[in-house]
Design an enzyme around this catalytic site. Structure first.
Site, PDB file in Angstrom:
ATOM      1  N   ASP A 486       0.819  -1.221   0.000  1.00  0.00           N
ATOM      2  CA  ASP A 486       0.000   0.000   0.000  1.00  0.00           C
ATOM      3  C   ASP A 486       0.848   1.265   0.000  1.00  0.00           C
ATOM      4  OD1 ASP A 486       0.763  -0.537   2.584  1.00  0.00           O
ATOM      5  OD2 ASP A 486      -1.171  -0.102   3.494  1.00  0.00           O
TER       6      ASP A 486
HETATM    7  C1  LAN Z   1       3.877  -0.606  10.030  1.00  0.00           C
HETATM    8  C2  LAN Z   1       3.655   0.797   9.681  1.00  0.00           C
HETATM    9  C3  LAN Z   1       2.983   1.040   8.373  1.00  0.00           C
HETATM   10  C4  LAN Z   1       2.048  -0.073   7.982  1.00  0.00           C
HETATM   11  C5  LAN Z   1       1.043   0.312   6.872  1.00  0.00           C
HETATM   12  C6  LAN Z   1       1.694   0.860   5.633  1.00  0.00           C
HETATM   13  C7  LAN Z   1       0.087   1.383   7.395  1.00  0.00           C
HETATM   14  C8  LAN Z   1       0.212  -0.923   6.552  1.00  0.00           C
HETATM   15  O1  LAN Z   1      -0.815  -0.614   5.662  1.00  0.00           O
HETATM   16  C9  LAN Z   1       1.099  -2.074   6.138  1.00  0.00           C
HETATM   17  C10 LAN Z   1       2.050  -2.469   7.277  1.00  0.00           C
HETATM   18  C11 LAN Z   1       2.925  -1.323   7.779  1.00  0.00           C
HETATM   19  C12 LAN Z   1       4.065  -1.136   6.801  1.00  0.00           C
HETATM   20  C13 LAN Z   1       3.561  -1.625   9.136  1.00  0.00           C
HETATM   21  C14 LAN Z   1       3.942  -3.003   9.490  1.00  0.00           C
HETATM   22  C15 LAN Z   1       4.373  -3.263  10.940  1.00  0.00           C
HETATM   23  C16 LAN Z   1       5.159  -2.118  11.541  1.00  0.00           C
HETATM   24  C17 LAN Z   1       6.421  -1.917  10.733  1.00  0.00           C
HETATM   25  C18 LAN Z   1       4.277  -0.879  11.455  1.00  0.00           C
HETATM   26  C19 LAN Z   1       2.967  -0.979  12.207  1.00  0.00           C
HETATM   27  C20 LAN Z   1       5.112   0.123  12.227  1.00  0.00           C
HETATM   28  C21 LAN Z   1       5.771  -0.711  13.367  1.00  0.00           C
HETATM   29  C22 LAN Z   1       5.529  -2.184  13.029  1.00  0.00           C
HETATM   30  C23 LAN Z   1       6.706  -3.097  13.430  1.00  0.00           C
HETATM   31  C24 LAN Z   1       6.313  -4.542  13.228  1.00  0.00           C
HETATM   32  C25 LAN Z   1       7.094  -2.845  14.866  1.00  0.00           C
HETATM   33  C26 LAN Z   1       8.021  -3.858  15.434  1.00  0.00           C
HETATM   34  C27 LAN Z   1       7.326  -4.937  16.131  1.00  0.00           C
HETATM   35  C28 LAN Z   1       7.478  -6.221  15.902  1.00  0.00           C
HETATM   36  C29 LAN Z   1       6.422  -7.165  16.315  1.00  0.00           C
HETATM   37  C30 LAN Z   1       8.676  -6.768  15.236  1.00  0.00           C
END
Ligand code: LAN
Length: 759
Positions: A486
């Site tokens: 996305d």
């Molecule tokens: C994010 C941030 C952005 C988010 C969107 C683009 C909004 C979504 O549509 C797809 C997934 C994604 C890229 C995403 C995946 C997981 C993230 C990176 C996070 C929520 C920000 C932090 C999180 C990450 C997994 C944090 C670390 C925690 C662990 C369990 C390893």
């Protein structure tokens, strides 16, 4: 990577102003050198002088600097953005009160424009999770990195500000109830940054920790960190065998099939687990051994507590399958059967994979969780003076963020490309892209997206199982370089919109647009849905091996209405402008994707959201994708049921309000603080996309958004907006600008004659 200093001289990214009178010292000299003061406690003060903090935007890389020298502070004045992030007064004039929704967009943009950063994007805090900063501070402690007093002070301030007001503990995220995970990690952080154990807030936090059972009751990742720090013995940590990385690709649970975040977290974890590596036993570590446990340290049955966990932390209890595997690994494999030659080979391969992650991201790493762990792993492997350790520490700084509450660690190294894409789209939805007033801001945003497009796949893509990324965009910046379905879609839509608007240059040529499309087309799952970073590589049965306890749905990629919609709308927009390019594939992709979205609708008419809270967020996206193929309220039962779902949840005051509890429970639950502008905007956008026939509910919602706008054009922060892995919340502070303006702008365009007068 050269850039201009405020006063003109060119410096490298590593040269930053750090200490009094020292404007040339390299970052790594101050933060990175093992200077014989490893156990020296950081100096800690009540607070820092907020007029001395600056955020540097180095082409989308963010770093915070504290300028102690008066002249240097004068030479580098604080910007509006700095002041805004820090909660300092902006002294902006009151704007002419908005009479119409379009006026409100105009006022919103007037404010938001002031926050645009030099490289063209918008920065923001990206906090929420309470387990990120601990990784960074533990990495500093383990690598014997002195913590500057201004960091120590503001970390203390942040954690004290975010302690649960009742019991003094911390949860998994800022709105969550106190848990052992949050409390033990952040308690240790405070001690490592120099807060004394007898500080009243520490006494309170410790009492809560002990009431919850103490550190033996913590989940896997906390136990891992405690073992590495030398606070617990490795026997308390459930196994993370690096041999997993040697499994052939066909094995149904081989790590290349796991969700990328889990893959990248378990990689350094497995390396360190295999080596049972432990950092130097410092005085503070010895003291923590006495503080965080209920039991006397010497009497703890470490192995007996592998599976001990407090119910608050046990969101996803381990399955009997995983427990049985762990039992065999602990009792037979590890002590009796594990051949050294295999362990060595596995460690070597895990170590190579860590190197590839470092190289492919220029040491930014996927997110601060694996970045902190890789820093520790590289320190264990390469020693303190290695380039790897220094560079990882430098890049780790880019995840830190200062707010009026203090210093925290962001969920990623920023939200740069994502927020920029939504800002452009909200201006487009208001029909203002052609207005010369907003052209400089938009042009700069376009330049940012141009600069941030990923131009090549990673060199060793197949070796390290990376997804094709050429032509894509990451969520944050291209250094991090992980394209997400996305993020590619939203950035691409914004680029196309602007480049097709008269007056804007074509910075990204057709070939680069086609590259983005080629990459987007790789994201579809057999079901028709899209996931986040990669298409699914294993079934959701893999959750049976979820060892993290605190998170749900982390083991593999899932199917998300949000991601699927974004890709659908990007492909539809692309096809309008390039009708002959990969036409058949695009049509087939869109048809299958939208059919999947229909199947994902819940019986109550809403869609469950995984990245925003919760049904309101995903229902907006789902209604948008239905609209993109011509299905709306009047001709589609899916669209109608989606609208009815939203309308039934509109509150008396015209707004919508959903709590993060919806994400945890799967049921729509209202937030106790009442209507939220962000959720109200999401609901309205969904209804307007679906051509909901009644205007009254929409007008009521629009009025609420307008009423909440401040005289200077801004909206204030309300409850948390985002989520991941079902249980952890994360802030998207720019949503209160981008989605409010989008809803208002859409309304203005759709109902040009309607005036909604704000009070
Ligand atoms: C994010 C941030 C952005 C988010 C969107 C683009 C909004 C979504 O549509 C797809 C997934 C994604 C890229 C995403 C995946 C997981 C993230 C990176 C996070 C929520 C920000 C932090 C999180 C990450 C997994 C944090 C670390 C925690 C662990 C369990 C390893």
């Amino acid at each position: 990577m050269a850039r201009k200093k405020a006063h003109g001289a060119t410096v490298t990214a590593a040269e930053v102003i750090l200490e009094k009178g020292d404007t040339k010292k390299r970052f790594s000299d101050v933060h990175g050198a093992v200077n014989g003061h490893a156990t020296k406690r950081p100096r800690i003060e009540d607070r820092t002088d907020y007029s001395r903090w600056r955020m540097r935007d180095d082409e989308g890389r963010h770093t915070w600097h504290y300028i102690e020298e008066d002249q240097a502070a004068k030479d580098w004045p604080q910007t509006h953005a700095d002041k805004y992030y820090l909660g300092l007064p902006l002294d902006l004039p009151e704007l002419k009160p908005a009479k119409t929704p379009l006026d409100a967009v105009w006022n919103g943009l007037t404010f938001f424009e002031k926050l645009q950063l030099p490289s063209g994007h918008w920065g923001c805090e990206y906090g929420g999770p309470m387990f990120l900063l601990p990784g960074v501070v533990f990495a500093w402690h383990i690598t014997k990195t002195p913590i500057p007093w201004y960091y120590a002070t503001e970390i203390k301030n942040y954690l004290f500000a975010r302690a649960n007001p009742e019991d003094g503990g911390w949860g998994l995220h800022i709105e969550g109830d106190s848990s052992v995970f949050g409390t033990v990690l952040n308690y240790m952080v405070l001690r490592l940054v120099g807060v004394e154990a007898d500080h009243p807030k520490m006494v309170k936090a410790r009492a809560t920790l002990h009431k919850l059972g103490g550190a033996t009751h913590s989940p896997h990742w906390a136990k891992f960190y405690m073992a590495v720090l030398g606070i617990a013995k490795w026997d308390i940590v459930n196994p993370v065998p690096p041999e997993l990385w040697l499994l052939p690709d066909w094995v149904p649970f081989a790590p290349w099939r796991w969700w990328i975040h889990i893959r990248q977290v378990y990689l350094p974890m497995s390396y360190l687990w295999s080596k049972k590596w432990q950092a130097e036993e410092t005085e503070i570590v010895l003291s923590l051994r006495k503080e965080v446990f209920v039991e006397d340290w010497d009497s703890i049955n470490w192995a007996g507590h592998r599976n001990t966990i407090h119910p608050n932390d046990n969101y996803h209890p381990k399955t009997w399958v995983l427990n049985s595997i762990n039992w065999v690994l602990v009792n037979f494999w590890d002590p009796l059967l594990r051949p050294k030659i295999l362990a060595d080979k596995a460690e070597a391969w895990a170590s190579d994979l860590i190197d590839m992650e470092n190289k492919n991201t220029d040491y930014s790493n996927l997110a601060p969780v694996n970045a902190a762990m890789n820093t520790i792993a590289c320190f264990a492997r390469d020693g303190p003076d290695a380039f790897s350790v220094k560079r990882l520490k430098e890049r780790l700084e880019e995840a830190l963020w200062l707010t009026e509450e203090g210093l925290l660690c962001n969920g990623t190294n920023g939200v740069q490309s994502w927020d920029t894409a939504f800002t452009i789209q909200s201006i487009m939805d208001a029909g203002l892209t052609e207005d010369p007033r907003w052209r400089p801001m938009l042009l700069s945003a376009l330049k940012f997206l141009d600069n941030q497009q990923i131009r090549e796949n990673v060199e060793d893509q197949d070796k390290c199982y990376r997804q094709q990324r050429k032509g894509g965009w990451a969520f944050s910046n291209k250094d991090q370089g992980y394209a997400v379905s996305d993020c590619v879609a939203e950035a691409l839509k914004s680029v196309i919109i602007l480049q097709k608007t008269p007056g804007f240059p074509t910075l990204i040529d057709d070939q680069r647009i086609f590259d983005a499309i080629d990459t987007l087309l790789t994201y579809q799952n057999p079901s028709g849905a899209c996931s986040s970073y990669e298409p699914q590589r294993a079934g959701t049965w893999m959750e049976a091996l979820n060892a993290a306890e605190v998170f749900g749905e982390i083991m593999v990629e899932y199917e998300y209405p949000e991601c699927t919609t974004a890709v659908v709308t990007a492909l539809s927009l692309f096809s309008k402008h390039w009708p002959d390019h990969r036409t058949k594939e695009i049509r087939a992709f869109v048809d299958r994707a939208v059919s999947w979205i229909k199947t994902a609708q819940r019986p109550h008419g809403g869609w469950y959201g995984s990245w925003g809270i919760c049904f309101t967020y995903a229902t907006m996206f789902a209604l948008e994708s239905l609209a993109s193929i011509g299905e709306n309220y009047s001709n589609s039962k899916h669209s109608k049921r989606g609208c009815d779902f939203l309308i039934a949840r509109q509150r008396q005051d015209g707004g919508w309000s959903e709590s993060y509890k919806s994400c945890e429970t799967g049921e729509y639950i209202e937030h106790p603080t009442g209507s939220q502008v962000v959720m109200t905007s999401w609901a309205l956008i969904g209804l307007m996309k679906a051509n909901y026939p009644g205007i009254e509910p929409i007008k009521k919602g629009i009025k609420l958004i307008m009423d909440r706008q401040q005289p200077n054009g801004e909206w204030l922060q309300e409850a948390i907006e985002g989520v991941f892995n079902k249980s952890c919340m994360i802030s998207y502070p720019n949503y209160k600008f981008t989605f409010t303006m989008k809803a208002l702008g859409m309304f203005a365009k759709k109902y040009p004659k309607e005036t909604v007068v704000s009070e």
